[in-house]
Structures are given as structure tokens and as C-alpha cells.
Design a protein around this motif. Structure first.
Motif, PDB file in Angstrom:
ATOM      1  N   VAL A 204       1.181 -19.879   6.177  1.00  0.00           N
ATOM      2  CA  VAL A 204       1.813 -18.562   6.056  1.00  0.00           C
ATOM      3  C   VAL A 204       1.566 -18.009   4.642  1.00  0.00           C
ATOM      4  O   VAL A 204       1.166 -16.852   4.469  1.00  0.00           O
ATOM      5  N   LEU A 205       1.764 -18.864   3.636  1.00  0.00           N
ATOM      6  CA  LEU A 205       1.556 -18.411   2.254  1.00  0.00           C
ATOM      7  C   LEU A 205       0.097 -18.003   2.043  1.00  0.00           C
ATOM      8  O   LEU A 205      -0.207 -16.988   1.420  1.00  0.00           O
ATOM      9  N   LYS A 206      -0.787 -18.812   2.587  1.00  0.00           N
ATOM     10  CA  LYS A 206      -2.208 -18.512   2.416  1.00  0.00           C
ATOM     11  C   LYS A 206      -2.533 -17.139   3.002  1.00  0.00           C
ATOM     12  O   LYS A 206      -3.142 -16.288   2.341  1.00  0.00           O
ATOM     13  N   SER A 207      -2.097 -16.933   4.245  1.00  0.00           N
ATOM     14  CA  SER A 207      -2.345 -15.636   4.881  1.00  0.00           C
ATOM     15  C   SER A 207      -1.737 -14.506   4.063  1.00  0.00           C
ATOM     16  O   SER A 207      -2.350 -13.450   3.892  1.00  0.00           O
ATOM     17  N   ALA A 208      -0.520 -14.748   3.562  1.00  0.00           N
ATOM     18  CA  ALA A 208       0.178 -13.705   2.803  1.00  0.00           C
ATOM     19  C   ALA A 208      -0.635 -13.289   1.586  1.00  0.00           C
ATOM     20  O   ALA A 208      -0.785 -12.099   1.299  1.00  0.00           O
ATOM     21  N   PHE A 209      -1.195 -14.265   0.864  1.00  0.00           N
ATOM     22  CA  PHE A 209      -1.887 -13.924  -0.380  1.00  0.00           C
ATOM     23  C   PHE A 209      -3.369 -13.614  -0.161  1.00  0.00           C
ATOM     24  O   PHE A 209      -4.091 -13.302  -1.089  1.00  0.00           O
ATOM     25  N   GLU A 210      -3.780 -13.710   1.109  1.00  0.00           N
ATOM     26  CA  GLU A 210      -5.090 -13.151   1.444  1.00  0.00           C
ATOM     27  C   GLU A 210      -4.912 -11.700   1.881  1.00  0.00           C
ATOM     28  O   GLU A 210      -5.856 -11.049   2.319  1.00  0.00           O
ATOM     29  N   GLY A 211      -3.658 -11.246   1.815  1.00  0.00           N
ATOM     30  CA  GLY A 211      -3.384  -9.844   2.132  1.00  0.00           C
ATOM     31  C   GLY A 211      -3.188  -9.565   3.609  1.00  0.00           C
ATOM     32  O   GLY A 211      -3.124  -8.414   4.027  1.00  0.00           O
ATOM     33  N   LYS A 212      -3.078 -10.633   4.432  1.00  0.00           N
ATOM     34  CA  LYS A 212      -3.027 -10.405   5.875  1.00  0.00           C
ATOM     35  C   LYS A 212      -1.712  -9.790   6.356  1.00  0.00           C
ATOM     36  O   LYS A 212      -1.644  -9.263   7.455  1.00  0.00           O
ATOM     37  N   PHE A 213      -0.652  -9.906   5.537  1.00  0.00           N
ATOM     38  CA  PHE A 213       0.625  -9.317   5.974  1.00  0.00           C
ATOM     39  C   PHE A 213       0.842  -7.935   5.354  1.00  0.00           C
ATOM     40  O   PHE A 213       1.891  -7.348   5.489  1.00  0.00           O
ATOM     41  N   ASP A 214      -0.174  -7.469   4.606  1.00  0.00           N
ATOM     42  CA  ASP A 214       0.018  -6.218   3.872  1.00  0.00           C
ATOM     43  C   ASP A 214      -0.420  -5.042   4.728  1.00  0.00           C
ATOM     44  O   ASP A 214      -1.601  -4.741   4.832  1.00  0.00           O
ATOM     45  N   SER A 215       0.561  -4.379   5.338  1.00  0.00           N
ATOM     46  CA  SER A 215       0.217  -3.254   6.205  1.00  0.00           C
ATOM     47  C   SER A 215       0.040  -1.962   5.389  1.00  0.00           C
ATOM     48  O   SER A 215      -0.459  -0.972   5.895  1.00  0.00           O
ATOM     49  N   SER A 216       0.441  -2.001   4.110  1.00  0.00           N
ATOM     50  CA  SER A 216       0.380  -0.772   3.306  1.00  0.00           C
ATOM     51  C   SER A 216      -1.039  -0.453   2.835  1.00  0.00           C
ATOM     52  O   SER A 216      -1.336   0.648   2.424  1.00  0.00           O
ATOM     53  N   LYS A 217      -1.896  -1.478   2.909  1.00  0.00           N
ATOM     54  CA  LYS A 217      -3.283  -1.329   2.453  1.00  0.00           C
ATOM     55  C   LYS A 217      -3.373  -0.901   0.987  1.00  0.00           C
ATOM     56  O   LYS A 217      -4.321  -0.240   0.566  1.00  0.00           O
ATOM     57  N   SER A 218      -2.334  -1.224   0.226  1.00  0.00           N
ATOM     58  CA  SER A 218      -2.387  -0.863  -1.207  1.00  0.00           C
ATOM     59  C   SER A 218      -3.356  -1.795  -1.928  1.00  0.00           C
ATOM     60  O   SER A 218      -3.689  -2.868  -1.451  1.00  0.00           O
ATOM     61  N   LYS A 219      -3.796  -1.367  -3.076  1.00  0.00           N
ATOM     62  CA  LYS A 219      -4.826  -2.117  -3.791  1.00  0.00           C
ATOM     63  C   LYS A 219      -4.202  -3.349  -4.453  1.00  0.00           C
ATOM     64  O   LYS A 219      -3.109  -3.269  -5.029  1.00  0.00           O
ATOM     65  N   TRP A 220      -4.885  -4.482  -4.346  1.00  0.00           N
ATOM     66  CA  TRP A 220      -4.409  -5.694  -5.011  1.00  0.00           C
ATOM     67  C   TRP A 220      -5.142  -5.819  -6.342  1.00  0.00           C
ATOM     68  O   TRP A 220      -6.355  -5.698  -6.408  1.00  0.00           O
ATOM     69  N   ASN A 221      -4.369  -6.085  -7.417  1.00  0.00           N
ATOM     70  CA  ASN A 221      -4.979  -6.324  -8.714  1.00  0.00           C
ATOM     71  C   ASN A 221      -4.846  -7.785  -9.090  1.00  0.00           C
ATOM     72  O   ASN A 221      -3.974  -8.492  -8.592  1.00  0.00           O
ATOM     73  N   ILE A 222      -5.737  -8.193  -9.962  1.00  0.00           N
ATOM     74  CA  ILE A 222      -5.650  -9.575 -10.444  1.00  0.00           C
ATOM     75  C   ILE A 222      -5.148  -9.566 -11.881  1.00  0.00           C
ATOM     76  O   ILE A 222      -5.672  -8.833 -12.731  1.00  0.00           O
ATOM     77  N   TYR A 223      -4.104 -10.319 -12.117  1.00  0.00           N
ATOM     78  CA  TYR A 223      -3.500 -10.418 -13.450  1.00  0.00           C
ATOM     79  C   TYR A 223      -3.531 -11.868 -13.881  1.00  0.00           C
ATOM     80  O   TYR A 223      -3.777 -12.761 -13.085  1.00  0.00           O
ATOM     81  N   THR A 224      -3.193 -12.100 -15.161  1.00  0.00           N
ATOM     82  CA  THR A 224      -2.845 -13.471 -15.518  1.00  0.00           C
ATOM     83  C   THR A 224      -1.341 -13.532 -15.419  1.00  0.00           C
ATOM     84  O   THR A 224      -0.638 -12.522 -15.551  1.00  0.00           O
ATOM     85  N   LEU A 225      -0.833 -14.736 -15.140  1.00  0.00           N
ATOM     86  CA  LEU A 225       0.613 -14.899 -15.024  1.00  0.00           C
ATOM     87  C   LEU A 225       1.284 -14.390 -16.299  1.00  0.00           C
ATOM     88  O   LEU A 225       2.298 -13.696 -16.251  1.00  0.00           O
ATOM     89  N   GLY A 226       0.684 -14.741 -17.453  1.00  0.00           N
ATOM     90  CA  GLY A 226       1.241 -14.364 -18.743  1.00  0.00           C
ATOM     91  C   GLY A 226       1.459 -12.861 -18.898  1.00  0.00           C
ATOM     92  O   GLY A 226       2.487 -12.420 -19.426  1.00  0.00           O
ATOM     93  N   GLU A 227       0.495 -12.097 -18.415  1.00  0.00           N
ATOM     94  CA  GLU A 227       0.594 -10.630 -18.529  1.00  0.00           C
ATOM     95  C   GLU A 227       1.840 -10.090 -17.859  1.00  0.00           C
ATOM     96  O   GLU A 227       2.382  -9.061 -18.247  1.00  0.00           O
TER      97      GLU A 227
END
Lengths: 446, 480
Positions: A204-227
Motif C-alpha cells: 500500500v505504501l509503495k503504491s501510495a508513493f508511486e502516486g497511484k492513490f493521487d487522483s488530483s494529478k498534482s505535480k510531485w516534487n523531490i526534496y531532501t528531508l532536511g529542506e
């Protein structure tokens, strides 16, 4: 159940109550010779040879230089029951039947019980042993020392046993085996489900962070945790001596309160005395994340979120408190930090010595986090939670029912030995008649 | 119009209209059976066939087409009642028949729909296909429980392929359902061999035998075979009651799964009582209430010496203690249990079923064990099927068919999914269990390819279903 209870048990009138010694051909201790574990000589039984009611040939000892006579005398025969008469209370009275799959000698610390096959079926007796073990009969007649208990052979010999007609014994055993294999299959499947649920949560977590549960189709950005982190801080040092579980002082969360699944448990909290200044500095609030910086190699890096607070709570120095800015849903980050992908990245920055492993902030903060808009984060968290809560509920039910299956096992046995599991057959020779006949035959042989 | 799929969909669409009146899929297929049979019997009396009518004039198709309203309903009801009393195929098809379409207007529409088509002129294959199509639709309606009679066609084809029936061999399915196994075997023999007249006659009239305990299903089966041009000997009785005496060269079957280990009977006061079904048969190895074990024992009896059997059975036949162990021991000793195909989940309409196909040959009496090696083919571990999106196909079974090597099964090759186990090894296993796996289950191990949540959820549901099934059986026993 004690021997007294056994005396008052009610059976069908074709059954009798009888002491163990009348049912046996032989009961004795095994061969007490020096054993080796290096496969030299002849295999011999040890305490640990009995596991799950079976003989485990991987856990036997070996004895060298035996005479032919000794080998003959101590060789187990088909249908022999091995009985653990010296063991810890929870293992006392364990048994296994020898089916002659491989030759084995009878070693010390187990009793050998060989039934008189004309009177009693060894499988039947073994099933009664199982019921007696779980209902505490053996513990009630045992002598208890510090770490182990033992059953005196004469006490065992005088224990009462139910004896149905021989044919009925076979029918009972067959029915018990049929029911127990179904029960075993059910338990195996339930345990299987527990493993599958673990995988399901990860999936479930894997699917979630592959964007499979995101119906909004908003853009995913990549950050560092620190930021993304607004503020981070390690907890307060208090030695074991300074902690109490008497509710004196302020509640103090330690690393064992943080689960592997992103949760923080508020059970079994300890308490410590703190100054007002310390309290203010280390106080937790809802949505704080706790990251476990030092632990065993396997457990270090556990991350959990505070979802509710029952009282004022502070935290230990092996934990790091992390707070995020407004555009971040902390639960979204915690789930991501629990995913296999993030864990794999964390694996690369673990620093370990022989006893303890650590993850330092300077190594943790550069790790990558993917995130869409705050609204999308919130929706994804809801999607994850609806699935995981179902998984949690199922797991809870399974744990309950695994306990119930054990109860069911005992209650089936109990029913069996009250003569209520299979019907009586009027054509069977009553146990009393059978015993009389056998006694006469024994007399004649003498 | 010869496109069978079009006719199926036409007939099926009309069913949806009737559903609103409370007519179930099963009822609908049954009514269709009666009407189709009457229509075709009628067509046979006309040119170019000009045969003698088998249906009495009073109850023929013509009568129905001329009537309307209540008069139609009354005529149809009488037709069913009276034809049920006839002998032969007619009697079997109409036995205990009842009109389930209460609205005469709707009955009329259905009759008109059937009237518009010339059925007898359709090619046998197409007619059969239409009917099979309806049966399959009915099976998909899991709510009615009809699915329990339906074995995936791909699986049946693979089983028939490796059993390799030959002309002049007799074939029996003691739990025939709607006749799937018999039909596929018929197809196989008629396509593979160039049959002479005698062989053709034997195939049509003397090859196929069947049984089913449910009247309605026997009706569907007889009709199904009739439309395929087969005169089968199907009887509506409980196969397990006694040894029928007849022996067959081949037995292929999928006995009904679990759940019905007891039947409900009504005592004198009209109260329901549960009664365990136990069969006392001298030819059985052991007495048990386990239906599948009883079927297995029945099959070993009706199989001829050197006969071949393939039986679909649930996992518990492989691991269950007590009676199960006894049956396994005898089967290994007296028969040559040479192959077990472990089927994947998600291929049966009954949920969470874990099943296998056992292949064994009957042998003459012998002192020693006939089974030397049991070859197990694992088509389950890391394989995922569903009824809707990812269905089991014949191609999924091709490797099994090749590995089985029915041309010379003593020259098999071991592979990742196909392994032999010796008699000696199996006999030493706890309870002589044949529940053997060796492949790593990827859905449980930490590998790089984590399956999707929906696949895992399916597997969890299957496991829970199976756990539940076992507990239900225990419960069933304890409360009777």
C-alpha cells in the motif's frame, strides 16, 4: 484439572477409569551415557528431540561404543511414546510418538511409555496426555524446583485415565486427527495472513508513493528531508535509575514505544523528574514525529508520529523530534519513511558498531522525499489510512482467533474423553470385559 | 443468423427483463431448456426431416405459439406436468419441471423470440455453443450458487489432453454437472481420430456416462449433450449411495467442493435437523462424512483395472488426518498415483478454493505398492488468477501438458515446477501428507518485486476464506 477432578469425570458405562500402570507394557528412563553431537555412533533421543508433538531427527544426540545388547534394549519400537517428565512447567508432559521412520535409541531425560496394545491404542493415550498437559494435570502432580519441574514415575503410574472400548478408541483418535488437521490448516492460513498483511501494508505504501492513490494529478516534487524540516531536536537524557513506573513526574517516551509501522504507543510509559525549563524544551505535541537515532542495526531508523496525547509527555535522547512547515503533512512523511524504498536508502547511511547502530542527522537529512501539494498529501494519507486500518483490524481479529483455536483444540479433546465426540457402539466389547480378559491372560502367562 | 454469441446475448438480454419479475438466471436457463427442446422436437416433424413426433400433439410447440394470456400459462403448465411423466430423454428433461415465468405476456415474448429462429438447422457445434454460453453465464451468477458446478474449460481441456481418451473407451463423470468433462472428451476423440462407423456409433451412444445428485443439473446436462449430438447415459441420483457395478476405462470429474458435508432433513414435526451424510459401503476403505474422500473412494471402485482417473479435489484431501490418511495410504499402495497438479487460486467460482488434480491408474492386486513416484506440478506458487480480469487460459496449462508427457510418462523431466517424490519419502511424512511445496512464495518474501495491494488483498481473502472453511467444517461436525 487435578487427579480429583479426573475421579469425578463422567463416562459412558462401557468405559472405565483406570490407572496408567494397568495400561502399559513398559515405562522407564532412557540410556544415560555420554552423548556427542558430532554424528558419531548411534542416534539417541534428547529432551529437545520432541517438538510440536513430533520427533525431530535433526535434534538428536549420538552415543558411541554400545554393546549389541544395549542397542537392542534401548531401540525405540513403533508406537512408543516419549514423555518429557523433566522440563519447565510450560513444556512438562510434552510427548511424541515414534513411528520408526529412522532408528533411534531412547536417551535419558525422557520417559518411554510402551502401551499394551491389547488394551489401549497408543494414539489414544497420547491424545489424553495432550489434554492432561494443557489442562494442568501434570503440573498438579509435579515436583517443582527453581527452573524446572519433574514428574515422579510412580505418581504418573497412579494417574487415572479414561478407557473406552478398543474400537471406540480408534474411532475417537481418527475423529480427533481429522478435526485437528483441519484446525492446523486453519492456523497455518491465519499465520500466513499475518505475513501477507505485513506485505500488504508495504505494498500500500509503495503504491501510495508511486502516486497511484493521487487522483488530483498534482505535480510531485523531490526534496531532501532536511529542506522540509522546520525544527529538529534530540531528547532528554535520563538514566534507567532515574525512571519510574509509579506515575511520579512527567511521562517519558522511549524508543520501544515507537513501532515499525509509523505508530507511537502510549502504553507502558515510564516517568522521570524534570525541571520546568526541561519540560518546556522537550514537551511533545500532536503531529510531532519521533525518529529513532540509535538502536540495533535492524531497528534503528524506526519513525513514528504522535497522534494523540493523554498527558504531558517528553522523550528520550535516542529519539529525535522532527517538526515540519505548513506545506507538509507530517503523517505523509512518516508513511514515506516507513516505506521499503526509504528504508533501503536509510540502510546505506546506517553507522554500526558491534552492539549498536546509529543514523546521524547529517546523513538522514539529505535523503530524498517525494511530495505533491499539501491537499494531495492529505488525500493520499486518507487513502493509506483507510487501507491500513482494515489491515490492522484483521490482524487484531487473527490474533484473537489464533488464541481461540488453542482453546478449541482443548475443548475438542475434553469432549472426546467424556465420550461425546463419537457415538458409542453397543457391539463393542466393554472396557471392563476387555480388561478382565487381558488380566486372566496375564495370569496364565505367569 | 449463425453467430452463436449474438444468439446468446439476445437470449441473455431477455433474461434481464425477466429478472425484474424475480426469475433467477438458473430458472431462466431451465425454462429455455424446456422451450428449446419443444421447438426443436417440432422442427424435426417438418421437412426435410419429417420424423414422427416424439412430443404428444396435445403438448407440442405449435399449441404454445397459438395461445395468449392465461390460456398460454395454463397450457404451458400442463405441458410441463405431463411431459415429466414420459419416458427417456423427454422424461429426464421435464422431470419435476415447473413454470417460473408467471407473467403470460413475458412468456409469450420468449416463445416468439425462440420461434423466430430455426434451431435444428443450426450446426451442432453452434447449438451446443449457444447452450454452453448460457450455462456459463448462469455459472458466473455466483449468488445462485450455480458456479459450484462449473470447472474452467481450459482446465478440462488440459485434463482431457493428458488423459488422452481413445475410441471405444468408456468415460464416466460421477459428478457430471452440466457435462463439461464429457463434452470436451467427445470433442477430443472426434477431432483426433478418424472414426469408422462403428466407432462413431460407440462414441455417440456407448461412451459417455454420468451422474449428478441435482435433478435440475441433470436436465441441463442431458440437454447440453443432446444439443451436441450425444446420447449420454446420465442418471439423477447420489453416486455415493452404492457401487453401481459398472466399471469404466476413464473417470474424469470435479466433485462438488466442501460446505455441504451435511444435508438438512425434516423430522416428523417439521423441524429442520442436520444429518451427517455417512456412506456405509463394503467397497470403501473407510467410513467418513468427508464428501471428497467418499468421491475418491467411489472412483477407485468404478474404475476398471488399468483404467485412468483424473479428479479435481481440494487441498484437505492431501493433508487431512484420520480418514484422509487412510485413503491416501491405500491409494498410494493399491493404485499408481503418478501425478498431482496443484491448481492456482482464483479459477473457481467458489471463493478461496485451493484445489488439485489427482491422476491415478487402477492396477491389479499386488503385494507391493503400485505408486513408485508421485510427480507434483506446482501451478500455484507465485501465480495469480482472477475470474474477471486475468482468467486461466489453455496456454497457462501448456507447460504442464508437456511436462506430464502422456505419450511416455516414465520419461519425464524434472523442472522448477515439476518434481518427483518417492513412495518411501511420502510414507514417512506426518499423516502421509501430500501437501508438498518447494518454491519460495514471493508474496511472502522480501524480494524486489512487491506485488500490488490488490493482488495481496486477493491472497489474504483466499487465506482467510480457507481458514474459515476449515473452521466451518469443524463447526459443522461439532453441532450435528
Amino acid at each position: 484439572m487435578t487427579n480429583k477432578d479426573l475421579e469425578s469425570l463422567n463416562f459412558p458405562n462401557t468405559w472405565i477409569k483406570i490407572t496408567l500402570n494397568e495400561l502399559l507394557e513398559l515405562i522407564r528412563n532412557g540410556l544415560s551415557r555420554k552423548q556427542n553431537k558430532s554424528n558419531i555412533g548411534i542416534p539417541v533421543s534428547r529432551i529437545e528431540t520432541i517438538s510440536n508433538e513430533l520427533i525431530n531427527y535433526e535434534k538428536v544426540g549420538f552415543i558411541e561404543n554400545l554393546t549389541e545388547e544395549e542397542v537392542k534394549k534401548y531401540s525405540l519400537q513403533y508406537g512408543d511414546i516419549l514423555f518429557s517428565n523433566i522440563n519447565s512447567d510450560s513444556h512438562l508432559g510434552k510427548t511424541a510418538i515414534f513411528f520408526n521412520h529412522q532408528p533411534l535409541l531412547h536417551g535419558m531425560n525422557l520417559l518411554l511409555i510402551r502401551v499394551d496394545k491389547n488394551i489401549i491404542s497408543f494414539s489414544f493415550l497420547n491424545s489424553v496426555f495432550q489434554l492432561y498437559r494443557f489442562s494442568g494435570v501434570f503440573i498438579s502432580i509435579a515436583q517443582h524446583a527453581v527452573n524446572q519441574s519433574s514428574i515422579n514415575q510412580s505418581k504418573l503410574n497412579n494417574l487415572l485415565f479414561p478407557l473406552p472400548p478398543l474400537n471406540e478408541q480408534h474411532r475417537i483418535v481418527e475423529k480427533i486427527e481429522e478435526l485437528f488437521t483441519k484446525l492446523d490448516a486453519s492456523v497455518t492460513e491465519l499465520k500466513n495472513v499475518k505475513k501477507q498483511l505485513k506485505r500488504y501494508r508495504q505494498s500500500v505504501l509503495k503504491s501510495a508513493f508511486e502516486g497511484k492513490f493521487d487522483s488530483s494529478k498534482s505535480k510531485w516534487n523531490i526534496y531532501t528531508l532536511g529542506e522540509l524540516i522546520l525544527e529538529s531536536q534530540l531528547g532528554l537524557v535520563r538514566s534507567k535509575r532515574e525512571q519510574n513506573n509509579l506515575h511520579q513526574g512527567t511521562a517519558y517516551i522511549k524508543m520501544n514505544n515507537v513501532g515499525m509501522d509509523g505508530s507511537v504507543s502510549l502504553n507502558n510509559l515510564v516517568y522521570v523528574e524534570v525541571s520546568n525549563e526541561e519540560k518546556n524544551k522537550y514537551l511533545l505535541k500532536e503531529s510531532d514525529i519521533l525518529f529513532n537515532t540509535r538502536n540495533s542495526l535492524e531497528l534503528v531508523g524506526k519513525t513514528g508520529i504522535i497522534t494523540r496525547l493523554s498527558e504531558e509527555i517528553i522523550y528520550n535522547n535516542n529519539l529525535m523530534r522532527i517538526r515540519f512547515g505548513e506545506n507538509i503533512n507530517p503523517q505523509f512523511i512518516v508513511y514515506q519513511m516507513c516505506s521499503l524504498e526509504f528504508r533501503a536508502n536509510m540502510e546505506l547511511v546506517k553507522k554500526s558498531t558491534t552492539n549498536v547502530a546509529a543514523i546521524y542527522a547529517k546523513d538522514l537529512f539529505p535523503l530524498k522525499i517525494k511530495a505533491p501539494s499539501i491537499d494531495a498529501q492529505k488525500l493520499i494519507v486518507e487513502e493509506i489510512e483507510s487501507r491500513l486500518s482494515v489491515a490492522d483490524k484483521i490482524e487484531e481479529e487473527i490474533d484473537k482467533n489464533l488464541k481461540r483455536t488453542e482453546q478449541l483444540r482443548q475443548s475438542i479433546l475434553k469432549k472426546a474423553f467424556e465420550g461425546k465426540l463419537v457415538p458409542q457402539d453397543p457391539n463393542d466389547e466393554p472396557a471392563e470385559k476387555l480388561l478382565e480378559r487381558i488380566r486372566k491372560e496375564r495370569e496364565l502367562k505367569k | 443468423m449463425t453467430d452463436s454469441a449474438t444468439i446468446v446475448s439476445k437470449l441473455w438480454n431477455y433474461c434481464n427483463v425477466l429478472r425484474d419479475d424475480g426469475v433467477s438466471y438458473g430458472d431462466y436457463v431451465e425454462q429455455l431448456t424446456y422451450l428449446l427442446f419443444l421447438k426443436m422436437a417440432d422442427e424435426q416433424t417438418k421437412p426435410p426431416f419429417n420424423r414422427e413426433a416424439i412430443v404428444p400433439d396435445k403438448y407440442n410447440w405449435q399449441k404454445l405459439t397459438t395461445l395468449d394470456g392465461d390460456a398460454l400459462e395454463v397450457q404451458y403448465r400442463h405441458t410441463l406436468e405431463n411431459l415429466a411423466k414420459e419416458e427417456g430423454t423427454l422424461g429426464i428433461i421435464f422431470r419435476k419441471s415447473q413454470n417460473k415465468i408467471q407473467d403470460p405476456a413475458k412468456l409469450k415474448r420468449l416463445i416468439t423470440l425462440i420461434e423466430s429462429e430455426t434451431w435444428i438447422g443450426l450446426d451442432i457445434d453452434i447449438k451446443g455453443e449457444i447452450y454452453e454460453g448460457l450455462l456459463q453465464k448462469n455459472a458466473e451468477d455466483t449468488k445462485s450458487g450455480a458456479g459450484q458446478y462449473f470447472t474452467p474449460r481450459a482446465l478440462i481441456k488440459a485434463i482431457v489432453e493428458v488423459i488422452n481418451p481413445k475410441p471405444s473407451e468408456t468415460i464416466c463423470d460421477p459428478a457430471s454437472g452440466t457435462g463439461g468433462f464429457l463434452l470436451v472428451a467427445h470433442d477430443y476423440i472426434s477431432h483426433k481420430y478418424d472414426l469408422d462407423i462403428d466407432q462413431k456409433k460407440f462414441l455417440k451412444s456407448n461412451t459417455f456416462f454420468g451422474n449428478d445428485i441435482v435433478d435440475g443439473v441433470v436436465r441441463l446436462c442431458v440437454m447440453n449433450l443432446y444439443l451436441h449430438g450425444i446420447e449420454a447415459n446420465i442418471s439423477a441420483e447420489d453416486s455415493l449411495v452404492s457401487d453401481p457395478g459398472k466399471r469404466y476405462n476413464i473417470v474424469i470429474t470435479n466433485p462438488p467442493f466442501g460446505k455441504k458435508s451435511s444435508i438438512t432433513v425434516f423430522n416428523g414435526e417439521g423441524k429442520a435437523e442436520k444429518e451427517s451424510l455417512v456412506y456405509e459401503r463394503p467397497d470403501f476403505w473407510t467410513t467418513t462424512s468427508n464428501k471428497q474422500l467418499n468421491f475418491l473412494q467411489h472412483i477407485k471402485t468404478i474404475l476398471d483395472i488399468n483404467g485412468r482417473a483424473a479428479v479435481v479435489l481440494p487441498d484437505n484431501v492431501l493433508f487431512e488426518g484420520g480418514a484422509g490418511e487412510k485413503v491416501r495410504k491405500e491409494l498410494l499402495k493399491q493404485f499408481d498415483l503418478h501425478t498431482i497438479l496443484r491448481l492456482p487460486t482464483g479459477i473457481f467460482y467458489a471463493q478461496g478454493v485451493k484445489a488439485n488434480v489427482l491422476f491415478f491408474d487402477k492396477k491389479p492386486a499386488s503385494e507391493t505398492n503400485w505408486t513408485k513416484n508421485v510427480w507434483i506440478y506446482d501451478l500455484r506458487t507465485n501465480i495469480h488468477f482472477t475470474l474477471k480480469t486475468n482468467t486461466l487460459k489453455y496456454s497457462d496449462l501448456e507447460d504442464f501438458i508437456k511436462s506430464f508427457n502422456s505419450a511416455n510418462r516414465f520419461e519425464r523431466k524434472e523442472s522448477e515446477r515439476f518434481k518427483p517424490f518417492t513412495y518411501e519419502d511420502i510414507i514417512k511424512r506426518d499423516k502421509t501428507s501430500l501437501d508438498i511445496f518447494w518454491l519460495k512464495d514471493e508474496s511472502l518474501e522480501d524480494t524486489d518485486n512487491l506485488p500490488d495491494p490488490d493482488i495481496l488483498a486477493d491472497e489474504i481473502a483466499d487465506s482467510l476464506e480457507l481458514a474459515l472453511e476449515q473452521i466451518r467444517e469443524i463447526q459443522n461436525f461439532l453441532t450435528t
